[in-house]
Design a protein around this motif. Structure first.
Motif, PDB file in Angstrom:
ATOM      1  N   GLU A 129       0.798  -1.226   0.000  1.00 34.65           N
ATOM      2  CA  GLU A 129       0.000   0.000   0.000  1.00 34.65           C
ATOM      3  C   GLU A 129       0.835   1.282   0.000  1.00 34.65           C
ATOM      4  O   GLU A 129       0.475   2.283  -0.621  1.00 34.65           O
ATOM      5  N   GLU A 130       1.981   1.250   0.689  1.00 30.22           N
ATOM      6  CA  GLU A 130       2.775   2.479   0.807  1.00 30.22           C
ATOM      7  C   GLU A 130       3.549   2.812  -0.475  1.00 30.22           C
ATOM      8  O   GLU A 130       4.124   3.878  -0.605  1.00 30.22           O
ATOM      9  N   VAL A 131       3.549   1.872  -1.424  1.00 30.54           N
ATOM     10  CA  VAL A 131       4.234   2.091  -2.699  1.00 30.54           C
ATOM     11  C   VAL A 131       3.248   2.692  -3.699  1.00 30.54           C
ATOM     12  O   VAL A 131       2.293   2.049  -4.114  1.00 30.54           O
ATOM     13  N   HIS A 132       3.475   3.944  -4.067  1.00 31.76           N
ATOM     14  CA  HIS A 132       2.640   4.603  -5.079  1.00 31.76           C
ATOM     15  C   HIS A 132       3.395   4.590  -6.393  1.00 31.76           C
ATOM     16  O   HIS A 132       4.514   5.095  -6.465  1.00 31.76           O
ATOM     17  N   VAL A 133       2.784   4.027  -7.427  1.00 30.86           N
ATOM     18  CA  VAL A 133       3.457   4.014  -8.728  1.00 30.86           C
ATOM     19  C   VAL A 133       2.408   3.958  -9.827  1.00 30.86           C
ATOM     20  O   VAL A 133       1.411   3.261  -9.706  1.00 30.86           O
ATOM     21  N   GLU A 134       2.623   4.751 -10.889  1.00 34.40           N
ATOM     22  CA  GLU A 134       1.751   4.701 -12.059  1.00 34.40           C
ATOM     23  C   GLU A 134       2.582   4.440 -13.305  1.00 34.40           C
ATOM     24  O   GLU A 134       3.756   4.838 -13.382  1.00 34.40           O
ATOM     25  N   GLY A 135       1.960   3.771 -14.279  1.00 34.28           N
ATOM     26  CA  GLY A 135       2.679   3.332 -15.475  1.00 34.28           C
ATOM     27  C   GLY A 135       3.309   4.448 -16.290  1.00 34.28           C
ATOM     28  O   GLY A 135       4.303   4.232 -16.981  1.00 34.28           O
ATOM     29  N   GLY A 136       2.728   5.658 -16.212  1.00 34.48           N
ATOM     30  CA  GLY A 136       3.295   6.776 -16.957  1.00 34.48           C
ATOM     31  C   GLY A 136       4.671   7.186 -16.465  1.00 34.48           C
ATOM     32  O   GLY A 136       5.437   7.831 -17.175  1.00 34.48           O
ATOM     33  N   ASP A 137       4.984   6.788 -15.224  1.00 35.49           N
ATOM     34  CA  ASP A 137       6.291   7.113 -14.641  1.00 35.49           C
ATOM     35  C   ASP A 137       7.323   6.011 -14.855  1.00 35.49           C
ATOM     36  O   ASP A 137       8.468   6.156 -14.437  1.00 35.49           O
ATOM     37  N   VAL A 138       6.926   4.906 -15.494  1.00 41.36           N
ATOM     38  CA  VAL A 138       7.828   3.759 -15.630  1.00 41.36           C
ATOM     39  C   VAL A 138       8.125   3.505 -17.111  1.00 41.36           C
ATOM     40  O   VAL A 138       7.228   3.178 -17.889  1.00 41.36           O
ATOM     41  N   LEU A 139       9.381   3.684 -17.498  1.00 47.11           N
ATOM     42  CA  LEU A 139       9.795   3.418 -18.878  1.00 47.11           C
ATOM     43  C   LEU A 139      10.857   2.331 -18.876  1.00 47.11           C
ATOM     44  O   LEU A 139      11.882   2.453 -18.194  1.00 47.11           O
ATOM     45  N   VAL A 140      10.584   1.260 -19.624  1.00 45.76           N
ATOM     46  CA  VAL A 140      11.497   0.117 -19.691  1.00 45.76           C
ATOM     47  C   VAL A 140      12.421   0.329 -20.886  1.00 45.76           C
ATOM     48  O   VAL A 140      11.932   0.567 -21.994  1.00 45.76           O
ATOM     49  N   TRP A 141      13.720   0.258 -20.643  1.00 44.43           N
ATOM     50  CA  TRP A 141      14.647   0.451 -21.754  1.00 44.43           C
ATOM     51  C   TRP A 141      15.766  -0.573 -21.653  1.00 44.43           C
ATOM     52  O   TRP A 141      16.859  -0.298 -21.199  1.00 44.43           O
ATOM     53  N   ASN A 142      15.431  -1.821 -22.047  1.00 45.53           N
ATOM     54  CA  ASN A 142      16.379  -2.932 -22.056  1.00 45.53           C
ATOM     55  C   ASN A 142      16.911  -3.182 -20.638  1.00 45.53           C
ATOM     56  O   ASN A 142      16.139  -3.590 -19.777  1.00 45.53           O
ATOM     57  N   ASP A 143      18.192  -2.888 -20.376  1.00 42.93           N
ATOM     58  CA  ASP A 143      18.698  -3.162 -19.014  1.00 42.93           C
ATOM     59  C   ASP A 143      18.423  -1.998 -18.050  1.00 42.93           C
ATOM     60  O   ASP A 143      18.759  -2.068 -16.878  1.00 42.93           O
ATOM     61  N   HIS A 144      17.811  -0.944 -18.560  1.00 42.73           N
ATOM     62  CA  HIS A 144      17.457   0.203 -17.718  1.00 42.73           C
ATOM     63  C   HIS A 144      15.977   0.208 -17.369  1.00 42.73           C
ATOM     64  O   HIS A 144      15.149  -0.242 -18.161  1.00 42.73           O
ATOM     65  N   LEU A 145      15.676   0.764 -16.218  1.00 46.78           N
ATOM     66  CA  LEU A 145      14.303   1.066 -15.848  1.00 46.78           C
ATOM     67  C   LEU A 145      14.308   2.523 -15.400  1.00 46.78           C
ATOM     68  O   LEU A 145      14.931   2.868 -14.401  1.00 46.78           O
ATOM     69  N   PHE A 146      13.667   3.383 -16.182  1.00 44.84           N
ATOM     70  CA  PHE A 146      13.589   4.816 -15.849  1.00 44.84           C
ATOM     71  C   PHE A 146      12.288   5.059 -15.093  1.00 44.84           C
ATOM     72  O   PHE A 146      11.213   4.691 -15.582  1.00 44.84           O
ATOM     73  N   ILE A 147      12.378   5.695 -13.929  1.00 42.52           N
ATOM     74  CA  ILE A 147      11.172   5.919 -13.125  1.00 42.52           C
ATOM     75  C   ILE A 147      11.080   7.381 -12.689  1.00 42.52           C
ATOM     76  O   ILE A 147      11.993   7.915 -12.054  1.00 42.52           O
TER      77      ILE A 147
END
Length: 304
Positions: A129-147
């Motif tokens: 519950e304490e983790v707030h995350v939305e898909g617009g803030d998460v970009l997958v780029w191969n070995d990177h995860l931009f948040i």
């Protein structure tokens, strides 16, 4: 069982959940606005009409299907805005992660259960519950995860702050083999030209090695510099505050060669074509009045 596979933002798309604008509900009151751009249009009497948004989404669906993409839709919830499926969940590698969204949007999650139930339950992740995350803030780029995130003390007071620092830690634990990079974004509840609602509102990769970026969306220029160095100055399309406001960075890749873009994005669409992309231009301006565009209204499930 439905297989999930999203390893970057641009590989050939095979299946996606596209939102719906049908039975979108009445125009919100000023107090009900989630973001400054919607508020601006509510005040001006220019908030988008359902019929216009439905036809824009139909144009998007037609393009996706022409490129042999399986297009899934949420179940209809009467009088509910269900356009922005990117907010309710997202896929990274072979996992499907439920987004912890604003509480009054919980029905949007219920509306995609008929799809989620087809995924191996071991591959569906429910953050605490304490983790707030939305898909617009998460970009997958191969070995990177931009948040994208927001570290200001007034996080809890801002509807526009959607992904918190606990989410960064959670994603690092979930994906120990990825370079998880967080980006502190500029937020505003009153000025849509000074509000990066999500990371994809000021940055997005296209093709194999290019990206669209608005440096002014980042609170920390060192973090922004990381992206500039990673992609290389010559591979970046830099946008202005006005272009960010128009959602220039929120285009959508069907493949490394094909990008769906808004028909009014003249400068961007010209650049994309100069780089060799096939640009599928569609009308999406009315939906853009709610501070979301093409990437926001898609939830990719499988990319080759």
């Amino acid at each position: 069982m439905m297989k999930i596979s999203v390893r970057n933002e641009t590989s050939k798309l095979k299946s996606v959940i596209l939102g719906t604008a049908v039975s979108n509900g009445a125009t919100p009151t000023q107090d009900e606005a989630y973001d400054p751009k919607s508020l601006e249009h509510i005040k001006a009497g220019t908030y988008p009409k359902e019929a216009d948004m439905v036809s824009e989404m139909e144009a998007f669906r037609a393009v996706l299907e022409r490129h042999d993409v399986q297009v899934l839709r949420p179940e209809l919830v009467e009088n509910m805005n269900q356009i922005f499926t990117r907010d309710i969940g997202f896929a990274v590698d072979d996992l499907f992660i439920k987004a912890n969204i604003l509480p009054d949007r919980a029905d949007e999650w219920t509306a995609i259960q008929h799809i989620v139930e087809q995924i191996d339950p071991a591959k569906v992740i429910f953050p605490p519950e304490e983790v707030h995350v939305e898909g617009g803030d998460v970009l997958v780029w191969n070995d990177h995860l931009f948040i994208g995130t927001y570290s200001g003390d007034d996080y809890s007071e801002l509807n526009t702050a959607r992904t918190n620092l606990q989410a960064i830690d959670f994603m690092r634990e979930l994906f120990p083999n990825k370079k998880v990079k967080s980006f502190d974004l500029i937020k505003s509840m009153t000025d849509a030209r000074a509000n990066a609602l999500h990371l994809d509102c000021c940055f997005q990769p296209v093709g194999y090695d290019k990206a669209i970026i608005f440096e002014g969306g980042f609170r920390d220029q060192e973090e922004c510099r990381y992206l500039v160095d990673l992609f290389g100055e010559e591979n970046l399309f830099r946008i202005t505050a006005e272009e960010m406001y128009q959602m220039y960075s929120n285009v959508f890749s069907i493949s490394p060669e094909v990008v769906v873009s808004e028909q009014r994005f003249t400068r961007l669409n010209l650049w994309l074509r100069e780089q060799g992309f096939q640009v599928e231009e569609i009308p999406y301006h009315e939906i853009g009045k709610q501070e979301g565009l093409l990437r926001c209204s898609t939830l990719p499930l499988y990319r080759e």
